[in-house]
Design an enzyme around this catalytic site. Structure first.
Site, PDB file in Angstrom:
ATOM      1  N   TYR A 123       0.852  -1.309  -0.013  1.00 26.34           N
ATOM      2  CA  TYR A 123      -0.276  -0.042   0.075  1.00 26.34           C
ATOM      3  C   TYR A 123       0.867   1.239  -0.040  1.00 26.34           C
ATOM      4  CZ  TYR A 123      -4.170  -2.946   0.654  1.00 26.34           C
ATOM      5  OH  TYR A 123      -5.156  -3.921   0.450  1.00 26.34           O
ATOM      6  N   PHE A 405      -9.837  -5.002  10.716  1.00 26.23           N
ATOM      7  CA  PHE A 405     -11.209  -4.959  10.013  1.00 26.23           C
ATOM      8  C   PHE A 405     -11.247  -5.198   8.631  1.00 26.23           C
ATOM      9  CE2 PHE A 405      -9.220  -0.715  10.621  1.00 26.23           C
ATOM     10  CZ  PHE A 405      -8.969  -0.498   9.388  1.00 26.23           C
TER      11      PHE A 405
HETATM   12  C1  LIG Z   1      -2.443  -7.664  -3.446  1.00 24.14           C
HETATM   13  C2  LIG Z   1      -3.420  -7.771  -4.614  1.00 24.14           C
HETATM   14  C3  LIG Z   1      -4.492  -7.333  -4.383  1.00 24.14           C
HETATM   15  C4  LIG Z   1      -2.747  -6.945  -6.057  1.00 24.14           C
HETATM   16  O1  LIG Z   1      -3.794  -6.855  -6.819  1.00 24.14           O
HETATM   17  P1  LIG Z   1      -3.149  -6.850  -8.255  1.00 24.14           P
HETATM   18  O2  LIG Z   1      -4.278  -6.394  -9.220  1.00 24.14           O
HETATM   19  O3  LIG Z   1      -2.038  -7.980  -8.910  1.00 24.14           O
HETATM   20  O4  LIG Z   1      -2.149  -5.399  -8.112  1.00 24.14           O
HETATM   21  P2  LIG Z   1      -1.458  -4.512  -9.403  1.00 24.14           P
HETATM   22  O5  LIG Z   1      -1.360  -5.335 -10.554  1.00 24.14           O
HETATM   23  O6  LIG Z   1      -2.639  -3.315  -9.545  1.00 24.14           O
HETATM   24  O7  LIG Z   1      -0.117  -4.145  -8.720  1.00 24.14           O
HETATM   25  C5  LIG Z   1      -0.026  -2.680  -8.555  1.00 24.14           C
HETATM   26  C6  LIG Z   1       1.458  -2.627  -8.103  1.00 24.14           C
HETATM   27  O8  LIG Z   1       1.424  -3.039  -6.833  1.00 24.14           O
HETATM   28  C7  LIG Z   1       2.500  -4.160  -6.994  1.00 24.14           C
HETATM   29  N1  LIG Z   1       2.159  -5.231  -6.159  1.00 24.14           N
HETATM   30  C8  LIG Z   1       0.762  -5.728  -6.049  1.00 24.14           C
HETATM   31  N2  LIG Z   1       0.739  -6.669  -5.342  1.00 24.14           N
HETATM   32  C9  LIG Z   1       1.963  -6.801  -4.412  1.00 24.14           C
HETATM   33  C10 LIG Z   1       2.169  -7.465  -3.367  1.00 24.14           C
HETATM   34  N3  LIG Z   1       1.497  -8.449  -2.735  1.00 24.14           N
HETATM   35  N4  LIG Z   1       3.832  -7.360  -2.957  1.00 24.14           N
HETATM   36  C11 LIG Z   1       4.224  -6.436  -3.778  1.00 24.14           C
HETATM   37  N5  LIG Z   1       3.996  -5.589  -4.506  1.00 24.14           N
HETATM   38  C12 LIG Z   1       2.639  -5.875  -5.032  1.00 24.14           C
HETATM   39  C13 LIG Z   1       2.694  -4.758  -8.307  1.00 24.14           C
HETATM   40  O9  LIG Z   1       3.883  -5.261  -8.977  1.00 24.14           O
HETATM   41  C14 LIG Z   1       2.409  -3.345  -8.893  1.00 24.14           C
HETATM   42  O10 LIG Z   1       3.786  -2.554  -8.932  1.00 24.14           O
HETATM   43  P3  LIG Z   1       4.151  -1.615 -10.306  1.00 24.14           P
HETATM   44  O11 LIG Z   1       3.122  -0.519 -10.102  1.00 24.14           O
HETATM   45  O12 LIG Z   1       5.413  -1.141  -9.602  1.00 24.14           O
HETATM   46  O13 LIG Z   1       4.086  -2.103 -11.461  1.00 24.14           O
HETATM   47  C15 LIG Z   1      -3.648  -9.301  -5.259  1.00 24.14           C
HETATM   48  O14 LIG Z   1      -2.354  -9.965  -5.428  1.00 24.14           O
HETATM   49  C16 LIG Z   1      -4.108 -10.324  -4.086  1.00 24.14           C
HETATM   50  O15 LIG Z   1      -5.280 -10.168  -4.015  1.00 24.14           O
HETATM   51  N6  LIG Z   1      -3.480 -10.933  -3.288  1.00 24.14           N
HETATM   52  C17 LIG Z   1      -4.067 -11.612  -2.163  1.00 24.14           C
HETATM   53  C18 LIG Z   1      -4.937 -11.140  -1.282  1.00 24.14           C
HETATM   54  C19 LIG Z   1      -4.174  -9.908  -0.623  1.00 24.14           C
HETATM   55  O16 LIG Z   1      -3.046  -9.693  -0.404  1.00 24.14           O
HETATM   56  N7  LIG Z   1      -5.083  -8.690  -0.405  1.00 24.14           N
HETATM   57  C20 LIG Z   1      -4.761  -7.419   0.305  1.00 24.14           C
HETATM   58  C21 LIG Z   1      -5.263  -7.470   1.332  1.00 24.14           C
HETATM   59  S1  LIG Z   1      -4.926  -6.077   2.370  1.00 24.14           S
END
Ligand SMILES: CC(C)(COP(=O)(O)OP(=O)(O)OC[C@H]1O[C@@H](n2cnc3c(N)ncnc32)[C@H](O)[C@@H]1OP(=O)(O)O)[C@@H](O)C(=O)NCCC(=O)NCCS
Length: 405
Positions: A123, A405
């Site tokens: 984030y 939450f």
């Molecule tokens: C985390 C999650 C929501 C990311 O969604 P996503 O659609 O793949 O993310 P995006 O493609 O929009 O990524 C945006 C950027 O964040 C980075 N990023 C996304 N997830 C990341 C992670 N887990 N760790 C590190 N970097 C991450 C991407 O590499 C990308 O980087 P860039 O802008 O430098 O290219 C998804 O992987 C997920 O659902 N993970 C499991 C559940 C989870 O962790 N949810 C969050 C709960 S707090």
């Protein structure tokens, strides 16, 4: 082409939340779950990411009022249930949802947003800074003595759901009023989230136990816990799993913790999410034996830098000009003069320069500018500005959000 829009039906909500439940290895949320969830959540605050007519991701936000230093409860987006299905990861879907969500929070007049992060790497790019630390403890039975001279006061008794719903909220509110990071709980929140005890929430533990602490009949604290009920080859090995211990007075802290640590048939008491300034560490004769583990707590984003800075109070009147960088929410970019408790746009030269995520780290009082500076996260443009900023931003209570939450 992926589109992001607010959910319009319970079916969409269930699909959008299904993206995160996928990772918790759970089924798509049930109708019953959705009905309970919607007692505390506005349907349109759940965003769905849609690919070719199918929901492949979701991100939600509660409408919170969150305490900031000084005690004001400010409108806050409590970000929750964020997920993107593994078939669609790393295509920018999270970024699209964060865009819509933060624009929406701004339109709603929410000056801050907070969340608990599953992974600390996610984030920061959207302007969230680590704003509080928490520690977990596991206090073994044989190592649970308090330092000498600490006496329990008052009485403890178990209460049922209905009585807890009356007695617990005033205690919580007393702590919330002085603790940055805590949010207001409605009656529906208490009923459907805090006190409810559906069997699927129990895991391998027993039912949720509700205990109130009173002095002269006046509630001063409460505890919610479960017993593990484990039994080993040589006898009972149960663990007390305290999910929330709230104490409005030192007497309640002492009495509730003594109670939890001493329950028979247990080998340890555990809890998680304690604020870094929690008194348990000073009460225990052997704090190291409580095996404290430190981790990240709340992440905070200033959605509207001017409104957020003006909402909290300060320890000093000194004027400070901050140069704020905010790529994701450029409306915050630029120089802000903080003086007399209010922030306004300024043409003056800046004292300090930092990213909005780092301002989020100091905002609730969890970190200082000096700590940021040691991590090379703030630039001191005028000598002495870090010390001045720290004396202005200083707070007495560590930020704490008592529940994920
Ligand atoms: C985390 C999650 C929501 C990311 O969604 P996503 O659609 O793949 O993310 P995006 O493609 O929009 O990524 C945006 C950027 O964040 C980075 N990023 C996304 N997830 C990341 C992670 N887990 N760790 C590190 N970097 C991450 C991407 O590499 C990308 O980087 P860039 O802008 O430098 O290219 C998804 O992987 C997920 O659902 N993970 C499991 C559940 C989870 O962790 N949810 C969050 C709960 S707090």
């Amino acid at each position: 082409m992926i589109e992001v829009h607010p959910c319009k039906s319970v079916e969409e909500l269930r699909d959008a939340v299904g993206a995160i439940t996928h990772y918790f290895a759970r089924d798509r949320p049930t109708e019953e779950w959705a009905e309970r969830w919607l007692k505390n959540f506005e349907l349109e605050r759940m965003l769905a990411a849609i690919d070719d007519g199918k929901i492949v991701g979701g991100a939600g936000a509660f409408s919170f009022k969150t305490t900031v230093p000084g005690g004001a409860a400010v409108p806050c987006a409590g970000v929750t249930v964020v997920g993107v299905l593994p078939t669609h990861r790393r295509r920018g879907i999270l970024s699209s949802m964060m865009r819509v969500q933060l624009d929406d929070a701004r339109e709603r007049g929410e000056s801050i947003a907070t969340l608990f992060a599953s992974e600390e790497t996610i984030y920061g790019r959207y302007g969230y800074g680590l704003a509080s630390l928490n520690f977990n403890v596991e206090v073994p039975k044989g190592m649970n003595a308090f330092r000498p001279g600490i006496e329990t006061v008052g009485r403890l008794r178990f209460v049922e759901f209905d009585e807890a719903a009356k007695l617990f909220p005033p205690v919580y509110d007393a702590v919330r009023a002085v603790t940055p990071g805590m949010f207001e709980r409605s009656a529906a929140w208490w009923e459907n989230r805090t006190l409810t005890d559906p069997p699927e929430f129990r895991g391998s533990s027993g039912p949720k136990q509700l205990v109130v602490h009173e002095v002269d009949g006046v509630p001063q604290g409460y505890a919610m816990y479960r017993l593990g009920g484990e039994w080993g080859d040589f006898g009972p090995e149960s663990v007390v799993r305290a999910s929330e211990v709230m104490a409005a007075t030192p007497q309640a802290t002492v009495s509730l913790w003594r109670f939890l640590l001493d329950i028979d048939w247990t080998k340890a008491a555990t809890t998680f999410l304690l604020p870094v300034d929690h008194p348990l560490f000073l009460l225990l004769a052997r704090p190291n034996q409580a095996r404290p583990r430190l981790g990240d707590g709340l992440w905070t984003r200033l959605v509207d830098v001017g409104a957020a800075l003006s909402a909290r109070t300060y320890a000093g009147e000194d004027g400070i000009v901050l140069e704020v960088r905010d790529e994701f929410c450029p409306w915050n970019e630029g120089r802000w003069r903080l003086e007399g408790g209010a922030a306004a746009r300024s043409e003056d030269s800046a004292d300090l320069s930092l990213d909005v995520a780092d301002l989020g780290s100091v905002y609730l009082g969890g970190f200082t500018f000096r700590e940021l500076s040691r991590a090379d996260r703030v630039e001191e443009l005028v000598q002495g500005a870090i010390d001045r900023a720290d004396s202005v931003f200083r707070t007495d209570v560590a930020p704490w959000c008592a529940e994920i939450f």
